[in-house]
Design a protein around this motif. Structure first.
Motif: not given
Length: 453
Positions: A36-46
């Motif tokens: 789940i943490l590897m999903l793009p949605a779990a990471t802040a923009a940029g």
């Protein structure tokens, strides 16, 4: 002749021991959190998240350690922070304990296998009181986290120019992180900006100490706080050792860092005392810091290594070899120096089986730390004091750092992931396995004594 049917996954799971299932449960939840943490949605923009960074963060959260390789508040999106918070709560409860709670809610009852799993993880001494123990764990956790959330939310909102929504999220995140001894913070300097704030520091320290006492101790104190003579040996050891280590740690840090211009030096005497006490509490395996750990004296690091290695109490949210293990070894030493035939603690005789378990846990922990420390020194060329601090912090699931974790190579970070996982799951499974393997033999071999010392 017909061929036998291959064993199904269900049968294989039934044949696994409770300690093996605990290990598997932690492994599966770590993998899910990493995904789940590897999903793009779990990471802040940029920001981008590599596999090792996601794995490290998920393991650190589930093992309630607090070591980080990225800035928790800046790198992760709202989804990523929620995932980390859920992993912290799961790690604090225990994966199998949480599964037992779900079983109680959904089915209203527990199977024998569920009882065995929860008992192995929660260190319950029997199955009869297991239901009340599990429900007590849930109630205590939610009550302490709720009270601390209210205190921190009001403090952040009224005194630090945060909006109510921001203060509420910060208060909730840090309350759960504190009680579960996780050490994750959404502030980029951990809690250094609150070094002189007694409301923030003391309320969080209280929650950390409660989490570090272990649920059996808290439950017994709640029921029998007026009758200390009825307290168990376990409760007395935990309270005695915790008090000694907290006071001793506070004095140790205060003495060595009093004049250090990068830590306690600029503070007035009351702030120095508060900061020293707060950092002593963190060695119970919480991992927050209100002063710069990387700027401490190497001698202070060594003292913190010892405190972190000991850790908190069993059957709670703390790590380390546990204060009970340390106390048992200490009383064994006293008995040997006095020439006593038995080890007596608070008017009770200690079982000889506990002697072997304590020695085994300490030797295993020491071997793991030495091996990983040596490997990291070989990989990085960093000095012993910094690497040792990091490895002890990882194994004891503390989260304090001298600042080198994020700069370690991927292999080095993977070694710390392994150490965190073993530090959280290993002592549970290893100690349980020792207890379960105890058996009565029908004969004894002749005695012989080698020369010791």
């Amino acid at each position: 002749m017909t061929q036998p049917e291959p064993a199904t996954a269900r049968v294989s799971l039934r044949r696994m021991t409770p300690v093996q299932l605990i290990f598997l449960g932690f492994l599966l939840v770590t993998g899910l959190g990493t995904g789940i943490l590897m999903l793009p949605a779990a990471t802040a923009a940029g920001e981008e998240t590599s596999f090792i960074h996601a794995l490290f963060t998920a393991t650190s959260a589930l093992c309630v350690t607090g070591l980080t390789v990225v800035d928790t508040g800046a790198h992760w999106s709202a989804l990523g922070q929620v995932v980390i918070l859920v992993l912290i709560q799961l790690g604090g409860f225990g994966v199998m304990t949480f599964a037992t709670v779900v079983g109680l809610i959904v089915l209203g009852r527990l199977s024998l296998r569920s009882k065995l799993l929860a008992a192995a993880e929660a260190k319950s001494l029997g199955l009869a009181d297991l239901r009340s123990l599990i429900l007590g764990i849930v109630k205590i956790s939610l009550i302490v986290e709720l009270v601390l959330t209210v205190i921190l939310t009001l403090r952040f909102w009224l005194s630090y120019e945060m909006t109510f929504g921001e203060a509420l999220w910060q208060g909730l995140f840090h309350a759960i992180s504190a009680f579960n001894n996780a050490g994750f913070s959404l502030f980029n300097d951990s809690l250094m900006q609150f070094v002189g704030d007694p409301v923030v520091c003391l309320s969080m320290a209280a929650a950390i100490i409660l989490g570090g006492l272990g649920f059996p101790v808290i439950l017994q104190l709640r029921r029998r706080y007026r009758t200390p003579r009825l307290w168990s040996m376990h409760t007395r050891i935990v309270l005695w050792a915790t008090t000694v280590l907290l006071v001793g740690g506070t004095g140790f840090i205060l003495a060595l860092e009093w004049s250090n211009p990068a830590t306690l030096g600029p503070l007035n005497w009351s702030e120095k005392l508060l900061a020293s006490f707060f950092q002593s509490v963190q060695t119970r395996t919480a991992g927050f810091n209100s002063v710069d750990i990387s700027a401490m004296e190497p001698t202070t690091w060594l003292g913190l290594d010892a405190l972190m290695f000991i850790g908190g109490a069993p059957a709670g949210t703390a790590g380390g070899i546990k204060v009970t293990t340390f106390a048992v070894l200490l009383f064994i030493l006293f008995a040997e120096l006095r020439g006593g035939a038995a080890v007596n603690i608070f008017g009770k005789r200690l079982s000889r089986a506990v002697h072997r378990q304590a020695i085994s846990v300490v030797l295993l922990a020491t071997a793991l730390i030495v091996l990983v420390t040596g490997a990291l020194m070989h990989l990085t060329g960093l000095p012993l004091d910094q690497v040792l601090f990091e490895t002890v912090s990882a194994f004891a699931t503390v989260g304090l750092s001298t600042g080198i974790t994020a700069d370690l190579p991927a292999v080095g970070q993977a070694l710390l992931v392994l150490l965190m996982f073993i530090g959280r799951v290993g002592p549970i499974t290893f100690a349980s396995a020792l207890a379960l393997r105890e058996r009565r033999t029908m004969y004894e071999l002749p005695k012989e004594r080698p020369i010791i010392g």
